[in-house]
Design a protein around this motif. Structure first.
Motif, mmCIF file in Angstrom:
data_model
loop_
_atom_site.group_PDB
_atom_site.id
_atom_site.type_symbol
_atom_site.label_atom_id
_atom_site.label_comp_id
_atom_site.label_asym_id
_atom_site.label_seq_id
_atom_site.Cartn_x
_atom_site.Cartn_y
_atom_site.Cartn_z
ATOM 1 N N LEU A 1 -47.841 -46.923 -20.440
ATOM 2 C CA LEU A 1 -46.636 -47.327 -20.502
ATOM 3 C C LEU A 1 -46.329 -48.228 -22.037
ATOM 4 O O LEU A 1 -45.298 -47.833 -22.604
ATOM 5 N N GLU A 2 -47.375 -48.873 -22.203
ATOM 6 C CA GLU A 2 -47.361 -49.499 -23.829
ATOM 7 C C GLU A 2 -47.216 -48.182 -24.771
ATOM 8 O O GLU A 2 -46.469 -48.658 -25.943
ATOM 9 N N GLY A 3 -47.775 -47.217 -24.485
ATOM 10 C CA GLY A 3 -47.800 -46.069 -25.691
ATOM 11 C C GLY A 3 -46.357 -45.470 -25.599
ATOM 12 O O GLY A 3 -45.909 -45.266 -26.726
ATOM 13 N N GLN A 4 -45.715 -45.403 -24.497
ATOM 14 C CA GLN A 4 -44.349 -44.934 -24.392
ATOM 15 C C GLN A 4 -43.412 -45.836 -24.923
ATOM 16 O O GLN A 4 -42.487 -45.315 -26.004
ATOM 17 N N VAL A 5 -43.610 -47.249 -24.836
ATOM 18 C CA VAL A 5 -42.942 -48.043 -25.503
ATOM 19 C C VAL A 5 -42.926 -48.418 -26.960
ATOM 20 O O VAL A 5 -41.980 -48.318 -27.728
ATOM 21 N N ALA A 6 -44.226 -48.015 -27.322
ATOM 22 C CA ALA A 6 -44.421 -47.955 -28.752
ATOM 23 C C ALA A 6 -43.707 -46.780 -29.356
ATOM 24 O O ALA A 6 -43.258 -46.785 -30.709
ATOM 25 N N THR A 7 -43.744 -45.460 -28.720
ATOM 26 C CA THR A 7 -43.033 -44.308 -29.152
ATOM 27 C C THR A 7 -41.769 -44.376 -29.252
ATOM 28 O O THR A 7 -41.152 -43.900 -30.368
ATOM 29 N N PHE A 8 -41.113 -45.265 -28.293
ATOM 30 C CA PHE A 8 -39.603 -45.431 -28.455
ATOM 31 C C PHE A 8 -39.063 -46.389 -29.649
ATOM 32 O O PHE A 8 -38.239 -46.301 -30.349
ATOM 33 N N VAL A 9 -40.026 -47.403 -29.679
ATOM 34 C CA VAL A 9 -39.617 -48.394 -30.746
ATOM 35 C C VAL A 9 -39.918 -47.770 -32.185
ATOM 36 O O VAL A 9 -39.106 -47.902 -33.234
ATOM 37 N N ALA A 10 -40.877 -46.746 -32.497
ATOM 38 C CA ALA A 10 -41.261 -46.038 -33.495
ATOM 39 C C ALA A 10 -39.917 -45.018 -33.910
ATOM 40 O O ALA A 10 -39.560 -45.005 -35.015
ATOM 41 N N ALA A 11 -39.311 -44.371 -32.875
ATOM 42 C CA ALA A 11 -38.532 -43.463 -33.038
ATOM 43 C C ALA A 11 -36.985 -44.320 -33.436
ATOM 44 O O ALA A 11 -36.507 -43.914 -34.334
ATOM 45 N N GLY A 12 -36.999 -45.446 -32.777
ATOM 46 C CA GLY A 12 -35.833 -46.446 -33.030
ATOM 47 C C GLY A 12 -35.818 -46.772 -34.599
ATOM 48 O O GLY A 12 -34.924 -46.836 -35.381
ATOM 49 N N LEU A 13 -37.019 -47.162 -35.005
ATOM 50 C CA LEU A 13 -37.171 -47.928 -36.425
ATOM 51 C C LEU A 13 -37.313 -46.377 -37.566
ATOM 52 O O LEU A 13 -36.514 -46.573 -38.158
ATOM 53 N N THR A 14 -37.594 -45.221 -36.847
ATOM 54 C CA THR A 14 -37.321 -44.172 -37.855
ATOM 55 C C THR A 14 -36.122 -44.008 -37.996
ATOM 56 O O THR A 14 -35.639 -43.606 -39.147
ATOM 57 N N GLU A 15 -35.108 -43.821 -36.781
ATOM 58 C CA GLU A 15 -33.687 -43.456 -36.901
ATOM 59 C C GLU A 15 -32.946 -44.831 -37.826
ATOM 60 O O GLU A 15 -32.044 -44.513 -38.747
ATOM 61 N N GLN A 16 -33.441 -45.983 -37.737
ATOM 62 C CA GLN A 16 -32.725 -46.938 -38.506
ATOM 63 C C GLN A 16 -32.882 -46.713 -40.125
ATOM 64 O O GLN A 16 -32.188 -46.876 -40.805
ATOM 65 N N ARG A 17 -34.493 -46.387 -40.364
ATOM 66 C CA ARG A 17 -34.798 -45.929 -41.680
ATOM 67 C C ARG A 17 -34.079 -44.922 -42.303
ATOM 68 O O ARG A 17 -33.637 -45.012 -43.258
ATOM 69 N N TYR A 18 -33.784 -43.982 -41.359
ATOM 70 C CA TYR A 18 -33.049 -42.629 -41.660
ATOM 71 C C TYR A 18 -31.722 -43.152 -42.085
ATOM 72 O O TYR A 18 -30.953 -42.621 -43.077
ATOM 73 N N GLU A 19 -30.989 -43.886 -41.210
ATOM 74 C CA GLU A 19 -29.477 -44.200 -41.370
ATOM 75 C C GLU A 19 -29.507 -45.022 -42.577
ATOM 76 O O GLU A 19 -28.392 -45.103 -43.520
ATOM 77 N N ALA A 20 -30.277 -45.965 -43.052
ATOM 78 C CA ALA A 20 -30.448 -46.876 -44.243
ATOM 79 C C ALA A 20 -30.656 -45.974 -45.319
ATOM 80 O O ALA A 20 -29.754 -46.221 -46.362
ATOM 81 N N ALA A 21 -31.396 -45.073 -45.322
ATOM 82 C CA ALA A 21 -31.597 -44.043 -46.481
ATOM 83 C C ALA A 21 -30.344 -43.360 -46.703
ATOM 84 O O ALA A 21 -30.008 -43.035 -47.853
ATOM 85 N N ALA A 22 -29.616 -42.796 -45.598
ATOM 86 C CA ALA A 22 -28.483 -42.049 -45.890
ATOM 87 C C ALA A 22 -27.270 -42.922 -46.314
ATOM 88 O O ALA A 22 -26.521 -42.370 -47.237
ATOM 89 N N ARG A 23 -27.096 -44.264 -46.027
ATOM 90 C CA ARG A 23 -26.344 -45.114 -46.445
ATOM 91 C C ARG A 23 -26.393 -45.302 -48.079
ATOM 92 O O ARG A 23 -25.732 -45.275 -48.592
#
Length: 199
Positions: free
Chosen positions: A32-54
Motif C-alpha cells: 500500500l505504501e508503495g502504491q501511495v508513493a507511486t501516485f505521489v511521484a506521478a503527481g509530482l511529475t505532472e506538476q513538474r511537467y506543468e511548471a516546465a510547460a508554463r
C-alpha cells in the motif's frame, strides 16, 4: 415413477447453484505504501511537467515580444532613415523622384519647380487655411497644395499615403494635371513667365 424422477430432475435443474463467496484481496502495508508513493511521484511529475510547460510558454512569449519590439525598432529606423534621405534630397530630388514614379517626361521638371515654388515655397508641410478650398472644408496641403480628395483620387501607387510627403504630394499633383490638362504646358501656374494662378 420415471415421470416423477424427471420432474425432480427438472426442478433441480431450475434451481441455481449458490454463488461462490468472493474473497477479499489483502494488501500488505508495504505494498500500500508503495502504491501511495507511486501516485505521489506521478503527481509530482505532472506538476513538474506543468511548471516546465508554463515556463516554456512564458519564455517563448518573452522571445516573441522581444522579436516584435526589435522589428518595430527596425521599421522605425528605416522610416527615419528614409525621412532623412528625403529631407536631404530637397525640392530638386523630390521633383525628380516624382517624375520617375509617375513616368512623366523630363520637360515637366521646370513647370513643377515653378508650381511648387509658387504654391508652398518648397515647404512640404505648408497648410492653407484661408482660401476657397479651406472655406469648403478641404484645405490645401503640402508641396503642391493638393486637397485631400484630390490627393486620394490621384494618389500614385507605391508612394506614401501621407499628403505631406513631398514625392507623394507631387505625384498626386502630376496625375491631376495629366487628367485635367493633359500636359503641364497648358497650366498657367507652371509658366514662370505668366502671372501666378491656381491650377
Amino acid at each position: 415413477m420415471h415421470a416423477g424422477k424427471t420432474r425432480q430432475d427438472t426442478a433441480r435443474a431450475g434451481r441455481r447453484a449458490p454463488a461462490t463467496p468472493c474473497r477479499k484481496a489483502r494488501v500488505s502495508p508495504a505494498a500500500l505504501e508503495g502504491q501511495v508513493a507511486t501516485f505521489v511521484a506521478a503527481g509530482l511529475t505532472e506538476q513538474r511537467y506543468e511548471a516546465a510547460a508554463r515556463a516554456s510558454r512564458a519564455s517563448s512569449e518573452a522571445r516573441s515580444a522581444a522579436l516584435e519590439r526589435r522589428r518595430a525598432e527596425l521599421r522605425a529606423e528605416r522610416r527615419e532613415a528614409a525621412r532623412r534621405q528625403l529631407t536631404a534630397a530637397g525640392p530638386a530630388g523630390w521633383i525628380r523622384a516624382c517624375l520617375r514614379v509617375t513616368g512623366s517626361p523630363g520637360h515637366w521638371y521646370g513647370g513643377l519647380w515653378t508650381i511648387a515654388r509658387r504654391e508652398s515655397g518648397f515647404n512640404p508641410s505648408a497648410f492653407n487655411g484661408w482660401d476657397a478650398n479651406a472655406a469648403a472644408g478641404e484645405p490645401s496641403r503640402g508641396l503642391f497644395q493638393t486637397t485631400w480628395p484630390t490627393f486620394r483620387t490621384h494618389h500614385q501607387p507605391g508612394t506614401a499615403w501621407d499628403i505631406n510627403d513631398p514625392v507623394a504630394n507631387c505625384a498626386a499633383a502630376v496625375n491631376y494635371i495629366k487628367a485635367q490638362y493633359g500636359d503641364i504646358s497648358r497650366v498657367q501656374q507652371a509658366d514662370a513667365g505668366s502671372p501666378p494662378q491656381g491650377y
